[in-house]
Design an enzyme around this catalytic site. Structure first.
Site, PDB file in Angstrom:
ATOM      1  N   ASN A   8       0.875  -1.180   0.000  1.00  0.00           N
ATOM      2  CA  ASN A   8       0.000   0.000   0.000  1.00  0.00           C
ATOM      3  C   ASN A   8       0.910   1.226   0.000  1.00  0.00           C
ATOM      4  O   ASN A   8       1.551   1.537   1.000  1.00  0.00           O
ATOM      5  CB  ASN A   8      -0.885  -0.042   1.263  1.00  0.00           C
ATOM      6  CG  ASN A   8      -1.775   1.183   1.391  1.00  0.00           C
ATOM      7  OD1 ASN A   8      -1.819   2.025   0.495  1.00  0.00           O
ATOM      8  ND2 ASN A   8      -2.481   1.280   2.507  1.00  0.00           N
ATOM      9  N   GLU A 165      -5.770  -5.818  10.533  1.00  0.00           N
ATOM     10  CA  GLU A 165      -4.731  -4.830  10.826  1.00  0.00           C
ATOM     11  C   GLU A 165      -5.029  -4.177  12.173  1.00  0.00           C
ATOM     12  O   GLU A 165      -5.813  -3.220  12.237  1.00  0.00           O
ATOM     13  CB  GLU A 165      -4.730  -3.741   9.748  1.00  0.00           C
ATOM     14  CG  GLU A 165      -4.416  -4.247   8.367  1.00  0.00           C
ATOM     15  CD  GLU A 165      -3.770  -3.168   7.519  1.00  0.00           C
ATOM     16  OE1 GLU A 165      -2.646  -3.381   7.075  1.00  0.00           O
ATOM     17  OE2 GLU A 165      -4.373  -2.097   7.336  1.00  0.00           O
ATOM     18  N   SER A 210       3.162  -2.968  10.371  1.00  0.00           N
ATOM     19  CA  SER A 210       4.608  -2.977  10.629  1.00  0.00           C
ATOM     20  C   SER A 210       5.312  -4.268  10.216  1.00  0.00           C
ATOM     21  O   SER A 210       6.241  -4.730  10.890  1.00  0.00           O
ATOM     22  CB  SER A 210       4.888  -2.661  12.112  1.00  0.00           C
ATOM     23  OG  SER A 210       4.399  -1.374  12.418  1.00  0.00           O
ATOM     24  N   GLY A 231       2.734  -1.589   4.356  1.00  0.00           N
ATOM     25  CA  GLY A 231       2.840  -0.148   4.106  1.00  0.00           C
ATOM     26  C   GLY A 231       4.301   0.248   3.944  1.00  0.00           C
ATOM     27  O   GLY A 231       4.900   0.080   2.883  1.00  0.00           O
TER      28      GLY A 231
END
Ligand code: PGA
Length: 245
Positions: A8, A165, A210, A231
């Site tokens: 993402n 998440e 993370s 991410g």
């Protein structure tokens, strides 16, 4: 076993940087047997379509609006995403829920709309730190699943990718432990199997929060985890490749 790795990009990179990124990512992805996708900012969907054509990288959007067309300034429709070959779309990311006030009614409408048009929704769910401290994580994810799945036909539920998440693990460097991830991933599968009659294999569960090169194997090679939503660690193609190669 084959896993799914979705990057993402969030609101990062400009055109020149993205072209370099795609070129590098294509090279790495070619030799991976895993499923790889990248969710790009709206203005670059066209670029992604052009640059990733004929590759094994799926193209994703980071959000969508549920209306077909009309006076919705700033919004982007499912039809527009389709025009640019979008394979999947993230819905209900915690950043959208926290920073932009998105709620589960809206998320439900977005997932439903995507399911109708063949773009795979990647629906994000997960508890806050406070909710975990109060041991409410299962209750929270159950409520989030129900608020969307209660309104969907079983054949549509199968198409939804669920990304677990925990909000406290996103962009914080604090990842959940493998036990915590497996516990909730397994809970999600059990719950969906029992309530909606799907088989465990029919429901795809990703973990996000993370993930990095060091913790990736421990967090994703779990029985009920089918892949990751990444991410920070996807912003450099070489670093991203270390997760999926
Ligand atoms: P992160 O982001 O890997 O930087 O924690 C994950 C996400 O937002 O999906």
């Amino acid at each position: 076993m084959k896993k799914m790795f979705i990057g993402n990009l969030k609101m990062n990179m400009t055109k020149g940087e993205l072209i370099k990124y795609f070129n590098a990512l294509k090279k790495y992805a070619k030799s991976s047997e895993n499923t790889i996708g990248v969710a790009v900012p709206f203005p670059y969907l066209y670029l992604a379509q052009e640059q990733l054509k004929g590759t094994n990288i799926l193209i994703g959007a980071q959000d969508v609006y549920f209306q077909e067309s009309g006076a919705y300034t700033g919004e982007v429709s499912v039809g527009m995403l389709k025009d640019f070959g979008t394979d999947f779309c993230i819905v209900g990311h915690s950043e959208r829920r926290n920073l932009f006030g998105e709620n589960y009614d809206t998320i439900n409408k977005k997932v439903t709309k995507l399911c109708k048009t063949g773009i795979t929704p990647v629906m994000c769910i997960g508890e806050t730190l406070k909710q975990r401290a109060e041991r409410k994580q299962k209750y929270v994810v159950r409520g989030q699943l129900d608020s969307v799945f209660n309104n969907l036909a079983i054949k549509k539920i199968k198409k939804v990718i669920v990304a677990y998440e925990p909000v406290w693990a996103i962009g914080t460097g604090k990842n959940a432990t493998p036990d915590q991830v497996q516990e909730i991933a397994s809970y999600i599968k059990d719950y969906v199997v029992k309530k909606y009659g799907l088989s465990r294999k029919q429901i795809c569960v990703l973990y996000g929060g993370s993930i990095n090169e060091t913790n990736c194997n421990d967090l994703l090679n779990l029985d009920d985890v089918d892949g990751g939503l990444i991410g920070g660690a996807c912003l450099n193609a070489e670093n991203f490749s270390k997760l999926f190669l």
